[in-house]
Design an enzyme around this catalytic site. Structure first.
Site, PDB file in Angstrom:
ATOM      1  N   ARG A   1       0.818  -1.113  -0.064  1.00  0.00           N
ATOM      2  CA  ARG A   1      -0.110  -0.039   0.133  1.00  0.00           C
ATOM      3  C   ARG A   1       0.943   1.414   0.036  1.00  0.00           C
ATOM      4  NH1 ARG A   1      -5.209  -0.680   0.575  1.00  0.00           N
ATOM      5  NH2 ARG A   1      -5.023  -2.643   1.738  1.00  0.00           N
TER       6      ARG A   1
ATOM      7  N   LEU B   1      -5.780   4.249   1.002  1.00  0.00           N
ATOM      8  CA  LEU B   1      -4.301   4.922   0.628  1.00  0.00           C
ATOM      9  C   LEU B   1      -3.490   4.720   1.807  1.00  0.00           C
ATOM     10  CD1 LEU B   1      -4.933   7.474  -1.508  1.00  0.00           C
ATOM     11  CD2 LEU B   1      -4.217   5.688  -2.207  1.00  0.00           C
TER      12      LEU B   1
ATOM     13  N   ASN C   1     -13.461  12.927   1.078  1.00  0.00           N
ATOM     14  CA  ASN C   1     -14.066  11.737   0.612  1.00  0.00           C
ATOM     15  C   ASN C   1     -15.531  11.882   0.846  1.00  0.00           C
ATOM     16  OD1 ASN C   1     -14.021   8.825   0.021  1.00  0.00           O
ATOM     17  ND2 ASN C   1     -14.553   8.499   2.050  1.00  0.00           N
ATOM     18  N   THR C   2     -16.467  10.903  -0.048  1.00  0.00           N
ATOM     19  CA  THR C   2     -17.693  10.974   0.321  1.00  0.00           C
ATOM     20  C   THR C   2     -18.060   9.592   0.557  1.00  0.00           C
ATOM     21  OG1 THR C   2     -19.792  11.447  -0.698  1.00  0.00           O
ATOM     22  CG2 THR C   2     -18.213  10.743  -2.229  1.00  0.00           C
ATOM     23  N   HIS C   3     -18.901   9.214   1.511  1.00  0.00           N
ATOM     24  CA  HIS C   3     -19.306   7.789   2.177  1.00  0.00           C
ATOM     25  C   HIS C   3     -20.942   7.688   1.960  1.00  0.00           C
ATOM     26  CE1 HIS C   3     -18.687   4.194   4.360  1.00  0.00           C
ATOM     27  NE2 HIS C   3     -19.688   4.666   5.270  1.00  0.00           N
TER      28      HIS C   3
ATOM     29  N   ASP D   1     -12.962   6.473   7.072  1.00  0.00           N
ATOM     30  CA  ASP D   1     -14.356   7.003   7.157  1.00  0.00           C
ATOM     31  C   ASP D   1     -14.271   7.747   8.543  1.00  0.00           C
ATOM     32  OD1 ASP D   1     -15.041   5.955   4.957  1.00  0.00           O
ATOM     33  OD2 ASP D   1     -15.792   4.006   5.689  1.00  0.00           O
TER      34      ASP D   1
HETATM   35  C1  GRF Z   1     -20.583   6.715  -3.906  1.00  0.00           C
HETATM   36  O1  GRF Z   1     -21.860   6.376  -3.448  1.00  0.00           O
HETATM   37  C2  GRF Z   1     -19.686   7.073  -2.878  1.00  0.00           C
HETATM   38  O2  GRF Z   1     -20.177   7.496  -1.796  1.00  0.00           O
HETATM   39  C3  GRF Z   1     -19.071   5.830  -2.518  1.00  0.00           C
HETATM   40  O3  GRF Z   1     -18.933   5.115  -3.902  1.00  0.00           O
HETATM   41  C4  GRF Z   1     -19.970   5.787  -4.619  1.00  0.00           C
HETATM   42  C5  GRF Z   1     -19.388   6.439  -6.061  1.00  0.00           C
HETATM   43  O4  GRF Z   1     -20.219   6.120  -7.389  1.00  0.00           O
HETATM   44  N1  GRF Z   1     -17.797   5.727  -1.949  1.00  0.00           N
HETATM   45  P1  GRF Z   1     -20.060   6.373  -8.548  1.00  0.00           P
HETATM   46  O5  GRF Z   1     -18.910   5.590  -8.930  1.00  0.00           O
HETATM   47  O6  GRF Z   1     -19.571   7.885  -8.819  1.00  0.00           O
HETATM   48  O7  GRF Z   1     -21.262   6.464  -9.340  1.00  0.00           O
END
Ligand code: GRF
Length: 185
Positions: free
Chosen positions: A61, A89, A103-105, A141
């Site tokens: 990694r 990462l 980041n989005t979760h 996260d």
């Molecule tokens: C999103 O729901 C994000 O939160 C998660 O992966 C998904 C990405 O979707 N980590 P896409 O590949 O942009 O359609």
């Protein structure tokens, strides 16, 4: 303007929303061949595939992350938005990008961390879930929450239908949060 890179692995629908929203993206980086690379190409955004070949527990990694850092520095990238990037990462990236990776979760953190957030939320039986945009840190996260929106769970939801409704919200929220975040760094 601070140069932004977006990291992708999957369908790239969040990247697509950012492009539609006229966010200036200087580099799209992917760890595998994916739709995000095509979207970047079509939009005239430089794209880099740093193919991850090892998915075993022996995956180096740190070495892989250092390759990424080198690419980011070569492109003079200032901050990063991960949009469905599936490689965790190594913390070595924070030597250069501390406080500049978001980041989005697809859940309301701190609930349902990890790779199966939507599935886990459904299995738990929550009536409300959502998405969280947060600062990335060495811990998965976690990190300061920058934006969050709730999504109601429907009785007939499957993992796919619920995730798609969450992503609809993410597509609106993420470009907005990125713009606001840029002002603070
Ligand atoms: C999103 O729901 C994000 O939160 C998660 O992966 C998904 C990405 O979707 N980590 P896409 O590949 O942009 O359609």
């Amino acid at each position: 303007m601070k140069k932004l890179s977006v990291f992708v692995s999957g369908k790239g629908s969040l990247l697509e929303a950012m492009i539609k929203d006229n966010l200036v993206i200087r580099l799209v980086l992917a760890d595998r061949n994916c739709r995000g690379l095509e979207l970047a190409k079509a939009a005239g955004i430089p794209a880099k595939l740093l193919r991850r070949t090892d998915f075993s527990p022996n995956f180096d990694r740190r070495a892989y992350t250092l390759q990424i850092v080198r690419v980011l520095l070569d492109h003079r990238i200032y901050f990063v938005a991960m949009a469905g990037f599936m490689t965790v990462l190594h913390q070595v990236i924070f030597e250069n990008y501390q406080g500049r990776i978001i980041n989005t979760h697809p859940a309301l953190l701190p609930s349902f961390k990890g790779d199966h957030a939507v599935r886990d939320a459904l299995a738990y039986g929550v009536k409300v879930t959502g998405c969280t945009i947060h600062l990335a840190t060495e811990k998965l996260d976690e990190g300061k929450i920058l934006g969050q929106k709730a999504v109601r769970v429907m009785p007939c939801d499957t993992e796919e239908t619920l995730h798609e409704r969450i992503k609809r919200v993410e597509r609106r929220l993420y470009p907005y949060v990125i713009r606001e975040f840029e002002k603070t760094i």
